[in-house]
Design an enzyme around this catalytic site. Structure first.
Site, PDB file in Angstrom:
ATOM      1  CD  GLU A  38      -2.748   1.467   0.286  1.00 31.44           C
ATOM      2  OE1 GLU A  38      -2.876   0.611  -0.631  1.00 31.44           O
ATOM      3  OE2 GLU A  38      -3.334   2.573   0.277  1.00 31.44           O
ATOM      4  CG  LEU A  86      29.524  15.744  25.466  1.00 33.58           C
ATOM      5  CD1 LEU A  86      28.739  14.443  25.364  1.00 33.58           C
ATOM      6  CD2 LEU A  86      28.819  16.713  26.401  1.00 33.58           C
ATOM      7  CE  LYS A 118      30.471  10.661  23.967  1.00 31.51           C
ATOM      8  NZ  LYS A 118      30.884  10.270  22.633  1.00 31.51           N
ATOM      9  CB  CYS A 412      44.038 -33.292  14.343  1.00 33.48           C
ATOM     10  SG  CYS A 412      43.340 -32.959  15.968  1.00 33.48           S
ATOM     11  CB  CYS A 415      44.203 -36.973  17.714  1.00 31.66           C
ATOM     12  SG  CYS A 415      43.419 -36.792  16.104  1.00 31.66           S
TER      13      CYS A 415
END
Ligand code: IVH
Length: 682
Positions: A38, A86, A118, A412, A415
């Site tokens: 719409e 600031l 802030k 790995c 292992c």
């Protein structure tokens, strides 16, 4: 061209007002009241009328947010009142001192403050003359900024005209431009897809977007605006007495402000708000880096005035930094419960977001490449809330010559099994699923689960204890457990120990499908395991198949096939399977099943084996041939149909050539046997 009638002018005007109102509901209130379709219809209607009557097009029309022509340069804009910065506070004591000072100054005991987040974005100033947005500018040095009106107009939450019958002559609204967290993630994904530079954070992304000469680029960036104050108001208002009144006024003008804006009393109120916002931080849709405290009473603000470039009536209370720069000392590789290898940055200790960080995730190999990270680089580390710190980017200017590249290990680190990266995946994984200590608990739990080996009573707590006390290491060790080892564990009475042992013993007799599923091969779920069992019928055969052969099985694609091959290529996994068999785990590979597998090409044919085959032992080759209905004989004759020859073949090979008997290597043998694989065995 037809002259627009009064009715048309009014229709256009009313469409604009309606569209702006829906924009406001959608972008500012987040409460749309009409469907998108719409809204689109209204928008198109307005566009069509404006095309028909170009003389009625005005700059404040919602169709005119994105200008047609890019700029060639930015122009400067002088702020009528300077845009100040600031002062910052980091500690509660600084906040208390701030309040004490002000109390003395205005001779009061308690000050009322207006407090708000802030925003971590870019300060901008919006000038409305007679209610129309005429200029939008950056803060610049506080006195002179850049005129970026063309870009700010594309931000849907910024009104192009104020919704007032009698707008002020001149109004300057101050606030911050930002990108919402979710939009920032999407933007970076989009940048990555296009192969363009990623933004380190949403603030940089917002800055980069505002610095565009072409507003159509800015329009694509989904910027947001939050107002936090006004610079100039002419004529001045008699009703705005407090900063909180200013905020209410801004809301009435349809500007978005932080919902978290509050009024609090005294230093306790300030610090309570700070804590509360800290807790809210993760939940907010946008990034903030602290909170801002402002004396609420405007005449008190005027009385307190300014010192150099900062007001004395306000202060920013910053959150501990979430990003910091440190050196990347090395990259370790960690293995997760599912075998994922994750590169982890080892960092020179750095205080960030309130804690000292020494490790941060680098996600995966591709991320390291994309961010061009080298060991020895200085990197930006981010810690957001409770999430694992991550390396966001390198600081290229600080790179020395002594940096080294990172490569993902082939094995790995836990292992020693092969580590592989499957086609199309970004993640590298350990293939030693059954054996790898990092994956131990996960592998055993999966192995014992109901749809796998169905070992009742072997739950997470028990597996934790068994593994942590080094009583078991692999699923095969389950079958070596005795009552003594089990009943010494916590919460394990003799009765329940013997129940578990019974369940383990009982699980020894299983089906091939369950056994395959229990191995926990990546991408091999229950259905795939069933298909493999049904089509292949034999564990040994499955263990020897290559990627092409596996893909002939119903529903098995290259990725699953690759994963299966990798799993069985890992000697550690083969060892565990062998141990499982030795301990008595078995399943049916009935003759009846094999009948179906008899291969007409092979059935009744005589094979002679010679030399060493690359993968199959002589015994395994013999079994395979026999299962397909062939025979294996020792001596070669005119009755021999095939000779299978490996490396260093003996005289049988020469004899075969002499007699014109076809000689097969291991691959050719597989090809010959393969035809039965595509037929289901059931
Ligand atoms: S008020 C006179 N309120 O912080 C005081 N500033 O260090 C004007 N900022 O450049 C600033 N959130 O862009 C105010 N809620 C907030 C803010 C805020 C972010 C920024 C602002 C300014 C910087 C000052």
């Amino acid at each position: 061209m037809a002259r627009p009638s009064e009715a048309i002018t009014q229709q256009i005007e009313s469409l604009r007002t309606t569209i702006e109102l829906h924009n406001y509901r959608y972008y500012v209130l987040n409460e749309p009241t009409i469907p998108d379709a719409e809204y689109d219809r209204l928008f198109r209607k307005l566009q069509q009328l404006e095309q028909q009557y170009p003389e009625l097009v005005t700059l404040d029309s919602p169709t005119q947010r994105v200008g047609a022509t890019p700029l060639t340069e930015f122009f400067q804009f002088k702020h009528r009142t300077p845009m100040l910065s600031l002062n910052n506070a980091f500690e509660a004591t600084e906040v208390e001192a701030f309040d004490r000072r002000l109390c003395e100054e205005i001779a009061t005991h308690a000050i009322e403050y207006s407090v708000e987040p802030k925003f971590d974005g870019l300060a901008v100033s919006l000038v409305y003359e007679q209610g129309l947005l005429t200029v939008g500018a950056t803060r610049g040095d506080g006195h002179t900024g850049e005129n970026i009106t063309h870009n700010l107009r594309t931000i849907q939450s910024i009104p192009l005209r104020l919704p007032l019958e009698n707008p002020p002559v001149y109004l300057e609204v101050r606030g911050e431009v930002m990108i919402l967290k979710a939009d920032f993630i999407q933007l970076n994904q989009h940048q990555e897809k296009k192969g363009e530079k990623l933004f380190a954070n949403s603030r940089n992304a917002a800055a980069g977007s505002l610095r565009q000469l072409d507003p159509s680029i800015t329009a694509q960036r989904r910027l947001t605006f939050f107002a936090y104050g006004i610079g100039v108001l002419e004529p001045p208002s008699g009703t705005l007495k407090r900063h909180s009144d200013v905020m209410t006024y801004l809301v009435s003008l349809h500007f978005p402000i932080a919902k978290e804006h509050q009024i609090v009393q005294g230093p306790v109120g300030l610090l309570t708000y700070y804590q509360w916002m800290m807790e809210q931080r993760e939940r907010l849709l946008y990034d903030i880096d602290g909170v801002v405290y402002k004396v609420n009473n405007l005449s008190d603000q005027i009385r307190l005035g300014f010192v150099s470039r900062a007001p004395r009536f306000a202060i920013a209370h910053k959150f501990p930094a979430q990003e910091a720069v440190t050196q990347l000392l090395g990259i370790d590789v960690q293995v997760g419960r599912t075998g994922t290898l994750t590169p982890v940055a080892r960092l020179a200790p750095i205080f960030v977001g309130g804690v000292t960080v020494t490790n941060a995730t680098l996600h995966n190999e591709d991320e390291i490449k994309r961010k061009q990270i080298m060991i020895g680089d200085f990197v930006i580390v981010r810690r957001a809330g409770d999430v694992i710190p991550e390396v966001v980017a390198i600081v290229p200017e600080q790179r020395s010559v002594n940096v080294t590249a990172f490569t993902m290990p082939d094995y790995c680190p836990v292992c020693g099994s092969h580590a592989v990266r499957l086609t199309g995946e970004t993640i590298t994984r350990c293939t030693g699923g059954l054996f790898c200590p990092a994956q131990r608990k996960q592998a055993i739990l999966h192995f014992a689960s109901r749809r796998a080996m169905n070992i009742e009573g072997l739950g997470e707590k028990l597996v934790d204890q068994l593994v942590d006390h080094a009583i078991i290491r692999t699923p095969a060790d389950l079958y070596k457990l005795g009552i003594a080892a089990l009943s010494q564990l916590a919460r394990m009475a003799e009765k329940s120990a013997s129940n578990v042992l019974y369940a383990i013993e009982h699980s020894k007799h299983t089906t091939l499908a369950r056994f395959i599923y229990a191995l926990g091969i990546r991408h091999v779920g229950e259905t795939t395991a069933k298909d493999l069992a049904r089509y292949i019928g034999q564990m040994d055969r499955l263990m020897m198949m290559n990627v092409e052969q596996l893909q002939q099985v119903h529903d098995i694609g290259p990725i699953v096939a690759e994963s299966i091959v990798d799993f069985f290529a890992e000697p550690h996994n083969r060892e565990v399977i062998e141990q499982l068999r030795v301990t008595g785990v078995h399943w049916d590979e009935s003759q009846e099943v094999l009948e179906y597998m008899l291969n007409p090409e092979v059935q009744g044919k005589a094979f002679v084996l010679t030399g060493t085959l690359p993968n199959l032992t002589r015994e395994a080759a013999k079994t395979l041939i026999e299962q397909s209905g062939g025979k294996v004989t020792n001596s070669i004759s005119t009755k021999t149909h095939y000779v299978v020859a490996g490396a260093d073949p003996g005289s049988k090979y020469h004899k075969a050539v002499e007699l014109g008997i076809p000689v097969l290597d291991e691959t050719a043998l597989f090809d010959l046997l393969e035809t039965q694989i595509i037929k289901p065995v059931s």
